[in-house]
Every structure is written in structure tokens, then in C-alpha cells.
Design a protein around this motif. Sequence first.
Motif, PDB file in Angstrom:
ATOM      1  N   THR A 195      -1.835   1.462 -10.628  1.00  0.00           N
ATOM      2  CA  THR A 195      -1.115   1.444  -9.264  1.00  0.00           C
ATOM      3  C   THR A 195       0.095   2.236  -9.100  1.00  0.00           C
ATOM      4  O   THR A 195       0.989   2.294 -10.130  1.00  0.00           O
ATOM      5  CB  THR A 195      -1.272   0.261  -8.878  1.00  0.00           C
ATOM      6  OG1 THR A 195      -2.472  -0.551  -8.997  1.00  0.00           O
ATOM      7  CG2 THR A 195      -0.438  -0.175  -7.525  1.00  0.00           C
ATOM      8  N   ALA A 212       1.188  -0.926   0.872  1.00  0.00           N
ATOM      9  CA  ALA A 212       0.144  -1.305   0.617  1.00  0.00           C
ATOM     10  C   ALA A 212       0.176  -3.131   0.839  1.00  0.00           C
ATOM     11  O   ALA A 212       0.852  -3.603  -0.212  1.00  0.00           O
ATOM     12  CB  ALA A 212      -0.622  -0.790  -0.675  1.00  0.00           C
ATOM     13  N   THR A 243       0.227   3.238   0.215  1.00  0.00           N
ATOM     14  CA  THR A 243      -1.131   3.797   0.627  1.00  0.00           C
ATOM     15  C   THR A 243      -1.333   5.294   0.721  1.00  0.00           C
ATOM     16  O   THR A 243      -0.416   5.773   0.413  1.00  0.00           O
ATOM     17  CB  THR A 243      -1.428   3.139   2.195  1.00  0.00           C
ATOM     18  OG1 THR A 243      -0.221   3.940   3.000  1.00  0.00           O
ATOM     19  CG2 THR A 243      -0.867   1.824   2.294  1.00  0.00           C
ATOM     20  N   VAL A 282      -4.996   1.625  -1.735  1.00  0.00           N
ATOM     21  CA  VAL A 282      -3.614   1.949  -2.626  1.00  0.00           C
ATOM     22  C   VAL A 282      -4.081   3.163  -3.365  1.00  0.00           C
ATOM     23  O   VAL A 282      -5.193   3.477  -3.644  1.00  0.00           O
ATOM     24  CB  VAL A 282      -3.342   0.804  -3.394  1.00  0.00           C
ATOM     25  CG1 VAL A 282      -4.223   0.533  -4.573  1.00  0.00           C
ATOM     26  CG2 VAL A 282      -1.658   0.873  -3.785  1.00  0.00           C
TER      27      VAL A 282
END
Length: 297
Positions: free
Chosen positions: A104, A199, A193, A96
Motif C-alpha cells: 500500500t 483512501a 487513491t 488504493v
Amino acid sequence: MLRKHVAPLAALFALGALALTACGGSTAGSAPAPTSTAQEQAAGAADGEPSLFSGSARSNKADESSGDLAPAAAPRDVKGRWVQLRAASAGALDPVVVDGRGLTLYRFDKDTAKPSKSNCNGDCAKTWPPVTVNAGGKVFLTGIRKADVGFVRRDDGQLQLTVGGWPVYRFAKDAEPGDTLGQGVGGTWFGVTPDGRKALGAAPQPPATDPAAGPATNVVLFSGKDFDDFSGNNFATSLQGPGCQDVRGTFLSLVPGGSVKLWSEPGCKGTSLVVTDDVRDVTALGFPHGPGSLFFG
């Protein structure tokens, strides 16, 4: 709308079987070194578009009081000076994309990738802050192809980064590296991704070597996996060719910027492997203590 694509930088590798003779040795330095080229530095200068750089923010000696590491109260202009996109793992997501703080990054199913368009504005953008960069700013990439990174003009005029054409965002409730609280929210938000897909936790499949990759002249080695040169005692260092160069210390990920042969032992001996681009974890390639030497050329 503004969008830009540049040449590929993918995590590619293949087994090398040819033995090398006449190997001379030297040692790696201890200080991080910029991985950017003059061409990368000049990119975007004429039109004010952001420039893409190989390597991490730290290995490129970015100002760590700005960009992704700027204080929360810093002005937008300071925060937008640079962004880092890094292929990593977070929670059950692997791979990721994360930013320079390790947070993230996500994509939104209601956006579009062809053409790139963000449909998250107003209150949506407060919950899902878009990843933006100043015109003329810098984007540092590790483990992500330059061809997969672009920019789109938002409704408020800011430049938002795209990966695989998809605009990318942070989630306001993610507070620490590794948090993935935004995964699956509303059935429309997913970690992104390195090539722009959702992801979903599946392990990546290693691609084949790029036979067109030219020889590397410089490799940046990271003591941590996933290009980690910021947590704990982790750091990055640069090693240059030509020929055989010994590596002193344990380095678990690397950015070669071309084709280079890894050897398990000093003096270009032992087992070998040719890599052509960024490697998140050399232990997965059969180098449990990192490479003992590299051969350039």
C-alpha cells in the motif's frame, strides 16, 4: 523542484448497444507483450526524467531483479530503475494505489500538492520510505491516469513520485500485500487513491466514457482482477486488432489504451460494452467469465 504531467489514463466505461455484423475471429496469444509505445519509450530520454508506460512491469518485460522487486539489500540505483503503480484494493481500502510488490502507498497531510513538496525527511523517511525512481527510470501504470502522476525533487536530491500532486510513501511496518497498518497513523497518514485523494474505504463511482478516446489497436488482458499478473498462476497476454478477435481463457481485468468493445460471447455476439481505458474487474461490468471476444475499430 521537478514535476511532470502527461496525457490521461482513467478507468472509464459506458454501455455499448450497437450490434455488429461481419465479425471474424482469431485467438489471443499466450505470452505477455509490452504495452508501451515508441512515444512512451522516448519520453524523458532527452532530459533524463522518468518515463511513464501503460501496463504492468511484467507485461512490459521489466527486469524482475530490479525496481520494486529488487532484494532489500540491493543498491539504491538498482531499486530505482522502475516503479509500478497499480489501482487495487487493500484491507478496507478500495481503491488504493499499491506498488509492484502489492504494498500500500500513502500520502501525508503535512506535505503539499500545489506545489508538490515532501515534508517527510530524516527519521520520518525511515518510517515512511518515499517512493523514488531514478532519473531516466520507468514508471508502469495500471488503473491510474498518466495526468495524475508526477515527480518532485526531495531535499536529498532523489526524485519522488506524486499522485494527484501528493508525494507517495510506503510504510515500514507493512510487510505483505494487503497490509494497511499505516492507515490513519497520527491522523495525518492515509492510503492514496488513484487520483491522489485519501483512501477512506468508500466504493468508487464509475465515470462516463471518454468520447474523445481513439480506437484501441492492442489490449493487454490479465487473468487476475486488479491487473494481477504475478500471484499464483495469473498472467497477462496481448490481443490485437483489427476487427473482431476471440478471447480464449478467462481474463478479469484489462488495459486497452483506447476504445474497444467487449462482447460476452465469441464472434462478437451476446451482450456488449464499450470501454475506453483500464478496467480493474470486468465481472463488475457484467462479464462473470471475462469477455468472449473484443472488437477493434
